[in-house]
Motif scaffolding. Structure first.
Motif, PDB file in Angstrom:
ATOM      1  N   ALA A   1      16.053  65.167 -61.541  1.00 51.20           N
ATOM      2  CA  ALA A   1      16.045  63.575 -61.875  1.00 51.20           C
ATOM      3  C   ALA A   1      15.943  62.817 -60.705  1.00 51.20           C
ATOM      4  N   ALA A   2      16.892  62.973 -59.836  1.00 53.04           N
ATOM      5  CA  ALA A   2      17.083  62.260 -58.557  1.00 53.04           C
ATOM      6  C   ALA A   2      16.084  62.237 -57.781  1.00 53.04           C
ATOM      7  N   LEU A   3      15.460  63.437 -57.677  1.00 49.54           N
ATOM      8  CA  LEU A   3      14.177  63.429 -56.732  1.00 49.54           C
ATOM      9  C   LEU A   3      12.884  62.912 -57.355  1.00 49.54           C
ATOM     10  N   ARG A   4      13.104  62.557 -58.737  1.00 45.93           N
ATOM     11  CA  ARG A   4      11.940  61.756 -59.241  1.00 45.93           C
ATOM     12  C   ARG A   4      12.255  60.406 -59.292  1.00 45.93           C
ATOM     13  N   HIS A   5      13.596  59.977 -59.167  1.00 42.58           N
ATOM     14  CA  HIS A   5      14.124  58.788 -58.870  1.00 42.58           C
ATOM     15  C   HIS A   5      15.114  58.679 -57.846  1.00 42.58           C
ATOM     16  N   GLU A   6      14.802  58.413 -56.752  1.00 38.70           N
ATOM     17  CA  GLU A   6      15.608  58.449 -55.574  1.00 38.70           C
ATOM     18  C   GLU A   6      16.638  57.514 -55.751  1.00 38.70           C
ATOM     19  N   TRP A   7      16.374  56.423 -56.140  1.00 29.12           N
ATOM     20  CA  TRP A   7      17.493  55.333 -56.291  1.00 29.12           C
ATOM     21  C   TRP A   7      18.750  55.773 -57.184  1.00 29.12           C
ATOM     22  N   LEU A   8      18.338  56.600 -58.089  1.00 29.02           N
ATOM     23  CA  LEU A   8      19.720  57.326 -58.861  1.00 29.02           C
ATOM     24  C   LEU A   8      20.777  57.774 -57.949  1.00 29.02           C
ATOM     25  N   ALA A   9      20.304  58.257 -56.876  1.00 29.07           N
ATOM     26  CA  ALA A   9      21.532  58.798 -56.020  1.00 29.07           C
ATOM     27  C   ALA A   9      22.530  57.617 -55.485  1.00 29.07           C
ATOM     28  N   ASP A  10      21.751  56.309 -55.339  1.00 32.53           N
ATOM     29  CA  ASP A  10      22.826  55.293 -55.135  1.00 32.53           C
ATOM     30  C   ASP A  10      23.588  54.571 -56.243  1.00 32.53           C
ATOM     31  N   LEU A  11      23.261  55.158 -57.276  1.00 29.70           N
ATOM     32  CA  LEU A  11      24.195  54.661 -58.670  1.00 29.70           C
ATOM     33  C   LEU A  11      24.972  55.758 -59.320  1.00 29.70           C
ATOM     34  N   LEU A  12      24.869  56.989 -58.620  1.00 27.06           N
ATOM     35  CA  LEU A  12      25.771  58.212 -59.174  1.00 27.06           C
ATOM     36  C   LEU A  12      27.129  58.005 -58.839  1.00 27.06           C
ATOM     37  N   GLY A  13      28.052  58.254 -59.641  1.00 28.28           N
ATOM     38  CA  GLY A  13      29.594  58.327 -58.850  1.00 28.28           C
ATOM     39  C   GLY A  13      30.080  56.789 -59.411  1.00 28.28           C
ATOM     40  N   GLY A  14      31.381  56.721 -59.234  1.00 30.07           N
ATOM     41  CA  GLY A  14      32.088  55.279 -59.507  1.00 30.07           C
ATOM     42  C   GLY A  14      32.113  55.364 -61.068  1.00 30.07           C
ATOM     43  N   ARG A  15      32.351  54.515 -61.719  1.00 27.62           N
ATOM     44  CA  ARG A  15      32.485  54.232 -63.137  1.00 27.62           C
ATOM     45  C   ARG A  15      31.787  54.824 -64.175  1.00 27.62           C
ATOM     46  N   PRO A  16      31.949  55.698 -65.125  1.00 27.90           N
ATOM     47  CA  PRO A  16      30.969  56.426 -65.774  1.00 27.90           C
ATOM     48  C   PRO A  16      30.029  55.344 -66.576  1.00 27.90           C
ATOM     49  N   SER A  17      28.868  55.924 -66.704  1.00 26.12           N
ATOM     50  CA  SER A  17      27.772  55.112 -67.594  1.00 26.12           C
ATOM     51  C   SER A  17      28.165  55.166 -69.221  1.00 26.12           C
ATOM     52  N   LEU A  18      28.041  54.230 -69.539  1.00 28.87           N
ATOM     53  CA  LEU A  18      28.555  54.154 -71.290  1.00 28.87           C
ATOM     54  C   LEU A  18      27.518  53.986 -72.082  1.00 28.87           C
ATOM     55  N   GLY A  19      26.063  54.153 -71.786  1.00 28.48           N
ATOM     56  CA  GLY A  19      25.057  54.105 -72.613  1.00 28.48           C
ATOM     57  C   GLY A  19      24.957  55.275 -73.417  1.00 28.48           C
ATOM     58  N   PRO A  20      24.024  55.149 -74.474  1.00 25.07           N
ATOM     59  CA  PRO A  20      24.144  56.192 -75.491  1.00 25.07           C
ATOM     60  C   PRO A  20      23.473  57.671 -74.921  1.00 25.07           C
ATOM     61  N   ASN A  21      22.847  57.591 -73.754  1.00 27.69           N
ATOM     62  CA  ASN A  21      22.296  58.734 -73.325  1.00 27.69           C
ATOM     63  C   ASN A  21      23.289  59.271 -72.497  1.00 27.69           C
ATOM     64  N   ALA A  22      23.866  58.669 -71.857  1.00 28.11           N
ATOM     65  CA  ALA A  22      25.068  59.193 -71.052  1.00 28.11           C
ATOM     66  C   ALA A  22      26.057  59.629 -71.596  1.00 28.11           C
TER      67      ALA A  22
END
Length: 230
Positions: free
Chosen positions: A98-119
């Motif tokens: 997924a990160a290779l398809r959406h490289e920007w994801l690497a900038d948002l990984l880590g830190g506080r957990p995502s709280l959306g339904p899929n996450a």
């Protein structure tokens, strides 16, 4: 109230919803990174007035949250393996892809957990795979350890890809360009461990490196899970 709890406004005068907004934002980010995403640019992509978007999303940070959760839908397995190692291994590889398809994801990984339904669904599946194998604190530390490895390895790989594009040099070209400098430094004898690594080490591709490191992390987690409670 979070963006997931806040109701969407009516769609008139033109059809608009968070799903379309997020899809447009992801398309912009895939093309130009997170710096290419703004509510104004997303509105232009949708041929809508920027102020209309504020009825659906209050801030750019909320938009990023929704984008990350949308990508988490790509991490949900079609079938869940029974073995916890396979669950974590499959999750790690899906995240990397997924990160290779959406490289920007690497900038948002880590830190506080995502709280959306899929996450939350991804997190539930991960914890459920380890449920009952050890006490809850051990399970949580195991999940955190694997997650930290995934995040670090992905960020390193994406950083290398970005460096290639920014410099115009492939990894091999970069090594040739800096080879004389490295050779001179190693010839001083001040860096024997590095010299051994450079001359005798085996170079592997990014996927092999990721898979090998992941297996080592999972081995360590398995050893910890097998220990009797203190």
């Amino acid at each position: 109230m979070t963006v997931w709890d806040r109701p969407e406004p009516p769609t008139r005068p033109a059809p608009l919803d968070r799903e379309r907004i997020v899809a447009a934002a992801i398309a912009l980010a895939d093309e130009g990174g997170l710096e290419a995403v703004s509510l104004r640019k997303v509105a232009a992509r949708l041929d809508a007035g920027p102020m209309r978007l504020y009825g659906y999303i209050s801030t750019k940070e909320e938009l990023f949250d929704l984008m990350v959760d949308e990508v988490h839908a790509e991490l949900l397995p079609e079938e869940r393996p029974g073995d916890w190692r396979e669950v974590l291994r499959a999750h790690a590889h899906r995240t990397r892809q997924a990160a290779l398809r959406h490289e920007w994801l690497a900038d948002l990984l880590g830190g506080r957990p995502s709280l959306g339904p899929n996450a939350l669904a991804v997190g539930e599946g991960t914890l459920a795979a380890l449920d009952g194998l050890a006490d809850l604190d051990t399970v949580m530390r195991a999940v955190e350890t694997v997650s930290a490895y995934i995040t670090g390895a992905i960020r390193r790989e994406i950083a290398n890809l970005r460096a290639e594009r920014a410099t115009g040099l492939s990894k091999r070209d970069w090594q040739r360009a800096y080879g004389p400098h490295v050779s001179r430094m190693l010839a001083t004898g001040r860096f024997p461990a590095l010299a051994k690594a450079v001359h005798d080490g085996t170079e592997v591709d990014a996927e092999t490196s990721f898979t090998t490191g992941l297996d080592w992390i999972l081995d360590a987690v398995a050893a910890k899970l097998a220990q009797p409670p203190a």
